[in-house]
Design an enzyme around this catalytic site. Structure first.
Site, PDB file in Angstrom:
ATOM      1  CB  CYS A  62      -0.947  -0.010   1.199  1.00 16.73           C
ATOM      2  SG  CYS A  62      -1.934  -1.512   1.269  1.00 16.73           S
ATOM      3  CG  HIS A  72      -1.844   4.112   5.500  1.00 20.84           C
ATOM      4  ND1 HIS A  72      -1.778   4.031   4.122  1.00 20.84           N
ATOM      5  CD2 HIS A  72      -1.956   2.828   5.943  1.00 20.84           C
ATOM      6  CE1 HIS A  72      -1.839   2.760   3.756  1.00 20.84           C
ATOM      7  NE2 HIS A  72      -1.946   2.014   4.837  1.00 20.84           N
ATOM      8  CD  GLU A 117      -1.533   7.457   9.587  1.00 19.88           C
ATOM      9  OE1 GLU A 117      -1.108   8.218   8.698  1.00 19.88           O
ATOM     10  OE2 GLU A 117      -2.441   6.618   9.382  1.00 19.88           O
ATOM     11  CE  LYS A 147      -5.511   3.914   2.595  1.00 18.51           C
ATOM     12  NZ  LYS A 147      -4.640   5.105   2.700  1.00 18.51           N
ATOM     13  CG  HIS A 173      -6.464   0.552   1.698  1.00 16.97           C
ATOM     14  ND1 HIS A 173      -5.552   1.140   0.851  1.00 16.97           N
ATOM     15  CD2 HIS A 173      -5.724  -0.004   2.702  1.00 16.97           C
ATOM     16  CE1 HIS A 173      -4.341   0.964   1.309  1.00 16.97           C
ATOM     17  NE2 HIS A 173      -4.419   0.282   2.432  1.00 16.97           N
ATOM     18  CG  PHE A 220       0.093  -6.005   4.328  1.00 15.09           C
ATOM     19  CD1 PHE A 220      -0.436  -5.198   5.318  1.00 15.09           C
ATOM     20  CD2 PHE A 220      -0.703  -7.025   3.813  1.00 15.09           C
ATOM     21  CE1 PHE A 220      -1.728  -5.390   5.790  1.00 15.09           C
ATOM     22  CE2 PHE A 220      -2.001  -7.222   4.285  1.00 15.09           C
ATOM     23  CZ  PHE A 220      -2.511  -6.411   5.257  1.00 15.09           C
TER      24      PHE A 220
END
Length: 421
Positions: free
Chosen positions: A170, A310, A321, A342, A347, A406
């Site tokens: 991502c 994010h 975060e 998002k 996403h 990831f």
């Protein structure tokens, strides 16, 4: 230009933007939808999802690649490649490059994708099982491999400079933007297309994320399913699409009289080195990425007005975060605006960073910050100003946009309003 015998770093500006998203493809219309808090989520329509724990997503709707790509070529492109080419064409047109005097050997393309042509992989694997190896398309490999988005876009515009894919889950498209920023900053190229493309709403991909228990199961209420920083969040909502930016040296942009939408001042790239899917609970990797981006731009923490997070709507991610932002900014964190694209787009995986960078540039350009929708009961561990549910009119000068993937990949990009000085 040289300073003390060394080449001075080029300033890097954004002169074009284009996207294909769950909310549409027109730059200004989609931006207005974001300001209005409109969600692109809905039931998944492309295949039978009745046996899946998650049956909702943020699909690209009413997409007509034939408006931009000849039909013969469409049949030889994975959907991710089609999204990439269309978004790149929109960015190219937005930048007014059709009649520009470009040194094609100094024009590059870097496009990220987390998963690549998984639609093609699934369909061709079925042909192999049903009919044997002779039934597999000779275009299977180029339709599947992640680098072909960049290759096809370069072929379309005859850009002959650096050309490759960034693959970091991502964070893929943010890595692409950071790489192109560095090429231009060093003076290696004059301009480039950077971004990401993803088309992963497929049976196997959905099954994998469902098995990982990473996604929301709020199937009866899709528009409220992606709820970053809300106490009742239960996982991310999968989206798809593409985002492309034209990055250009300020010298080159000024020479051709380009419209300048914003400036890239810095990038921070780190790794958590912690877990395959989970972030470091203390947000240390994210913290260092943001700090590096701010330092790269030679700014102070108090210069930053907005952090486009994010913000995935996952339990661990949103808290980590938030901790990272508070660690970086200290008392200034209370004054920051913080939002998550998002919450409306879902996403977009490998293309999320580029789409969110465009949204951040629009905030810098317009003085409007889009909301984070669906915050009904804010998580007490997420205690920042997330621009909940309603857009905010605030003039901002500098912003960060974050992408985490990831594998522990972290990218933070520092974007600034261009003021001509």
């Amino acid at each position: 230009m040289t300073v003390n015998g060394k080449a001075a770093a080029e300033r890097v500006v954004i002169t074009g933007m284009g996207w294909v998203t769950p909310l549409g493809e027109d730059l200004e219309n989609v931006w207005q939808d974001l300001l209005d808090g409109k969600s692109g989520a809905g039931p998944i329509t492309r295949f039978d999802v009745s046996d899946y724990p998650t049956r909702i997503g943020a699909e690209v709707k009413d997409f007509k690649p034939e408006d931009y790509i000849e039909k013969k070529s469409i049949r030889r492109m994975d959907p991710s490649e089609q999204y990439a080419v269309v978004a790149a064409q929109k960015a190219f047109d937005n930048a007014g490059l059709a009649d520009a005097d470009i040194d094609l050997e100094r024009a590059g393309v870097i496009i990220g994708s987390g998963i690549g042509g998984i639609t093609t992989f699934e369909s061709q694997h079925k042909k192999l099982l049903d009919g044997g190896p002779g039934r597999v398309s000779p275009f299977f490999i180029p339709m599947m491999i992640s680098n072909m988005c960049a290759g096809l876009v370069a072929m379309r515009f005859d850009f002959q400079g650096p050309n490759y894919a960034t693959v970091s889950a991502c964070a893929s498209s943010s890595h692409a933007i950071a790489d192109m920023f560095h090429y231009i900053q060093r003076g290696d190229v004059d301009l480039g297309i950077a971004g990401g493309a993803e088309a992963t709403i497929t049976p196997t991909s959905l099954a994998g994320f469902c098995s990982a228990r990473a996604m929301t199961t709020r199937n009866d209420d899709p528009i409220h399913a992606s709820r970053p920083f809300d106490k009742d969040r239960d996982g991310f909502l999968m989206g798809e699409g593409a985002g492309m930016l034209i990055l250009e040296s300020l010298t080159h942009a000024q020479k051709r009289g380009a419209t300048i939408y914003g400036e890239i001042g810095g990038a921070g790239i780190t790794c958590d080195a912690y877990h395959m899917t989970a972030p470091r609970p203390d947000g240390a990797g994210a913290r260092r990425a943001m700090s590096l981006a701010i330092a790269d731009a030679d700014l102070n923490i108090t210069d930053i007005d907005l952090v486009n997070t994010h913000g995935t709507s996952t339990g661990l991610g949103d808290i980590a975060e938030t901790k990272a932002v508070k660690e970086v900014f200290g008392d200034h964190a209370k004054s920051l605006l913080v939002n998550s694209t998002k919450s409306m787009m879902g996403h977009l995986l490998g293309s999320a960073g580029a789409v969110e960078a465009i949204a951040t540039i629009k905030s810098l350009q317009t003085g409007q910050v889009h909301p984070t929708i669906n915050i009904e009961d804010q998580d007490p561990e997420c205690d920042l100003d997330y621009v909940a549910n309603t857009s905010r009119a605030v003039e901002i000068s500098h912003a960060l946009t974050n992408s985490f993937g990831f594998g522990g990949h972290n990218v933070s990009i520092l974007l600034s309003r261009y003021n001509g000085s």
